[in-house]
Scaffold this active site. Structure first.
Site, mmCIF file in Angstrom:
data_model
loop_
_atom_site.group_PDB
_atom_site.id
_atom_site.type_symbol
_atom_site.label_atom_id
_atom_site.label_comp_id
_atom_site.label_asym_id
_atom_site.label_seq_id
_atom_site.Cartn_x
_atom_site.Cartn_y
_atom_site.Cartn_z
ATOM 1 N N GLY A 31 -4.230 38.195 29.493
ATOM 2 C CA GLY A 31 -3.844 36.787 29.488
ATOM 3 C C GLY A 31 -2.873 36.439 28.370
ATOM 4 N N ALA A 32 -2.775 35.110 28.072
ATOM 5 C CA ALA A 32 -1.737 34.590 27.167
ATOM 6 C C ALA A 32 -0.388 35.131 27.667
ATOM 7 C CB ALA A 32 -2.012 34.964 25.712
ATOM 8 N N HIS A 34 3.243 36.067 29.091
ATOM 9 C CA HIS A 34 4.637 35.824 28.695
ATOM 10 C C HIS A 34 5.536 36.611 29.645
ATOM 11 C CE1 HIS A 34 4.306 39.814 26.959
ATOM 12 N NE2 HIS A 34 3.272 39.405 26.238
ATOM 13 N N HIS A 37 4.609 40.168 30.725
ATOM 14 C CA HIS A 37 3.622 40.243 31.812
ATOM 15 C C HIS A 37 4.262 39.882 33.159
ATOM 16 C CE1 HIS A 37 0.813 39.157 28.336
ATOM 17 N NE2 HIS A 37 0.323 40.299 28.762
ATOM 18 N N LYS A 149 5.904 48.816 26.610
ATOM 19 C CA LYS A 149 5.646 48.213 25.291
ATOM 20 C C LYS A 149 4.441 48.900 24.634
ATOM 21 C CE LYS A 149 4.686 44.871 22.215
ATOM 22 N NZ LYS A 149 3.286 44.709 22.295
ATOM 23 N N ASP A 150 3.397 49.132 25.447
ATOM 24 C CA ASP A 150 2.209 49.840 24.963
ATOM 25 C C ASP A 150 2.325 51.283 25.445
ATOM 26 O OD1 ASP A 150 0.402 47.494 23.920
ATOM 27 O OD2 ASP A 150 1.328 46.821 25.769
ATOM 28 N N ILE A 176 10.187 44.068 27.721
ATOM 29 C CA ILE A 176 10.933 42.803 27.736
ATOM 30 C C ILE A 176 10.945 42.256 26.308
ATOM 31 C CG2 ILE A 176 11.086 40.486 28.748
ATOM 32 C CD1 ILE A 176 11.420 42.778 30.800
ATOM 33 N N SER A 185 5.091 39.760 23.000
ATOM 34 C CA SER A 185 3.676 40.106 22.850
ATOM 35 C C SER A 185 2.875 38.819 22.780
ATOM 36 C CB SER A 185 3.480 40.901 21.551
ATOM 37 O OG SER A 185 2.114 40.920 21.199
ATOM 38 N N ARG A 187 0.615 38.341 20.889
ATOM 39 C CA ARG A 187 0.319 38.120 19.474
ATOM 40 C C ARG A 187 1.453 37.411 18.737
ATOM 41 N NH1 ARG A 187 -4.070 41.512 17.812
ATOM 42 N NH2 ARG A 187 -4.614 42.986 19.442
HETATM 43 P P1 PAJ Z 1 -1.899 42.996 27.567
HETATM 44 O O1 PAJ Z 1 -1.573 43.204 26.128
HETATM 45 O O2 PAJ Z 1 -2.169 41.616 28.049
HETATM 46 O O3 PAJ Z 1 -0.750 43.620 28.409
HETATM 47 C C1 PAJ Z 1 -0.829 43.684 29.819
HETATM 48 C C2 PAJ Z 1 0.319 44.541 30.312
HETATM 49 O O4 PAJ Z 1 1.555 43.904 29.989
HETATM 50 C C3 PAJ Z 1 0.344 45.927 29.650
HETATM 51 O O5 PAJ Z 1 0.639 46.910 30.617
HETATM 52 C C4 PAJ Z 1 1.445 45.785 28.621
HETATM 53 O O6 PAJ Z 1 2.082 47.003 28.301
HETATM 54 C C5 PAJ Z 1 2.397 44.853 29.357
HETATM 55 N N1 PAJ Z 1 3.309 44.180 28.411
HETATM 56 C C6 PAJ Z 1 2.956 43.454 27.323
HETATM 57 N N2 PAJ Z 1 4.064 43.044 26.658
HETATM 58 C C7 PAJ Z 1 5.129 43.544 27.326
HETATM 59 C C8 PAJ Z 1 6.543 43.487 27.150
HETATM 60 N N3 PAJ Z 1 7.087 42.840 26.128
HETATM 61 N N4 PAJ Z 1 7.333 44.112 28.047
HETATM 62 C C9 PAJ Z 1 6.786 44.792 29.090
HETATM 63 N N5 PAJ Z 1 5.462 44.886 29.318
HETATM 64 C C10 PAJ Z 1 4.636 44.272 28.446
HETATM 65 O O7 PAJ Z 1 -2.381 45.949 27.569
HETATM 66 C C11 PAJ Z 1 -3.342 45.216 27.767
HETATM 67 O O8 PAJ Z 1 -3.212 43.849 27.953
HETATM 68 C C12 PAJ Z 1 -4.767 45.733 27.889
HETATM 69 O O9 PAJ Z 1 -4.913 46.840 27.061
HETATM 70 C C13 PAJ Z 1 -5.170 46.072 29.350
HETATM 71 C C14 PAJ Z 1 -4.322 47.179 29.940
HETATM 72 C C15 PAJ Z 1 -5.113 44.813 30.224
HETATM 73 C C16 PAJ Z 1 -6.653 46.577 29.343
HETATM 74 O O10 PAJ Z 1 -7.500 45.627 28.782
#
Ligand code: PAJ
Length: 280
Positions: A31-32, A34, A37, A149-150, A176, A185, A187
């Protein structure tokens, strides 16, 4: 858009979709939301007959209770965003729904969780593996979408699919960024104005480090990055590593025939930021 709260209700709907011959895409999130996502959601929507987005702040992947407590949550806004994107199914389970009892499973992630994030966030990836495996089991998607990103998480999820022998295609999606280069992020909203203005330094340093590969060895590039952060009193560099993109082994020589990724984690005003860049 239908919002499900229980695995059972979601599974019944997905069974019917599967019977109709449609493929199912899954985008797991905490969630949260952006644009990072939503880029995953757009890609998944374009490649599947049906799409499930999950929103669940997974407690087992937080090694620090204060970090879990402070994690941004904004469900109403998230649902508005997903509704405007015409997402058909959203899954928002409670902690009790996902963990009716303590999950004692320990996954063999080999070297993958011994380095970088794994070293600095004990048991984090085991918690990610727990929730992702539960989501895979409930949704049984044809494809699941994860952001680069992760980066380490993406590699670990690929490993998990092999480990559990699942027939799921993991689709990697590009990072992104904000216009100033900061990786988006959830965060980022926790940064104060001063720190938000400093944060693009992380991406800029990664880019400069990549340019140095013409005349510095990998270990020298690492020392150079460390020295850059020594001049930034508000930022604490947790790690910078140049690794290959399969087993996350250190790259010692640019001549190695592997894809090389520079990965970084920085603490800025109590907020932990990670980023990475392909060095090829
Ligand atoms: P979250 O941090 O919410 O991220 C969800 C998904 O969005 C992840 O696959 C993450 O790599 C992707 N994401 C986040 N920021 C991004 C960006 N700037 N550009 C591209 N993709 C981005 O990652 C998690 O949640 C958790 O660990 C989860 C996989 C849901 C397990 O709880």
């Amino acid at each position: 858009m239908i919002v499900y709260r229980t695995k059972n209700d979601l599974s019944l709907h997905l069974d019917a979709i599967r019977k109709s011959g449609k493929s199912i895409g899954l985008v797991p999130t905490m969630g949260a939301l952006h644009k990072g996502h939503t880029s995953l959601v757009e890609k998944a929507a374009g490649e599947n007959g049906a799409l499930v987005v999950t929103i669940f702040v997974n407690p087992t992947q937080f090694n620090d209770p204060a970090d879990l407590e402070a994690y941004p949550r904004n469900l109403d806004k998230d649902l508005e965003i997903l509704q405007s994107m015409k997402v058909d199914i959203v899954f928002v389970p409670s902690v009790k729904e996902m963990y009716p009892e303590e999950d004692k499973r320990s996954f063999d992630l080999g070297n993958l969780d011994k380095v970088m994030e794994g070293k600095h966030r004990k048991d984090h990836f085991n918690g990610v593996a727990q929730i992702v495996s539960k989501l895979f089991e409930t949704v049984k998607p044809d494809r699941a979408y994860f952001g680069q990103k992760d980066f380490q998480q993406l590699i670990i999820v690929r490993h998990l699919v092999d480990l559990l022998n699942l027939d799921i295609t993991i689709v990697a999606c590009p990072i992104i960024r904000e216009v100033d280069g900061l990786a988006m992020s959830s965060r980022n909203i926790m940064l104060n104005t001063e720190d938000r203005n400093l944060a693009p330094f992380i991406h800029i340093t990664l880019q400069l480090a990549r340019e140095k590969r013409g005349f510095l060895a990998p270990a020298e590039v690492k020392s150079w990055v460390i020295s850059q952060f020594e001049n930034q009193p508000r930022m604490k560099l947790e790690y910078f590593e140049i690794v290959e993109d399969k087993a996350l082994q250190h790259v010692n020589d640019w001549g190695e025939k592997v894809n090389k990724v520079g990965c970084i984690a920085v603490q800025l005003g109590g907020v932990r930021l990670i980023d990475n860049l392909f060095f090829d």
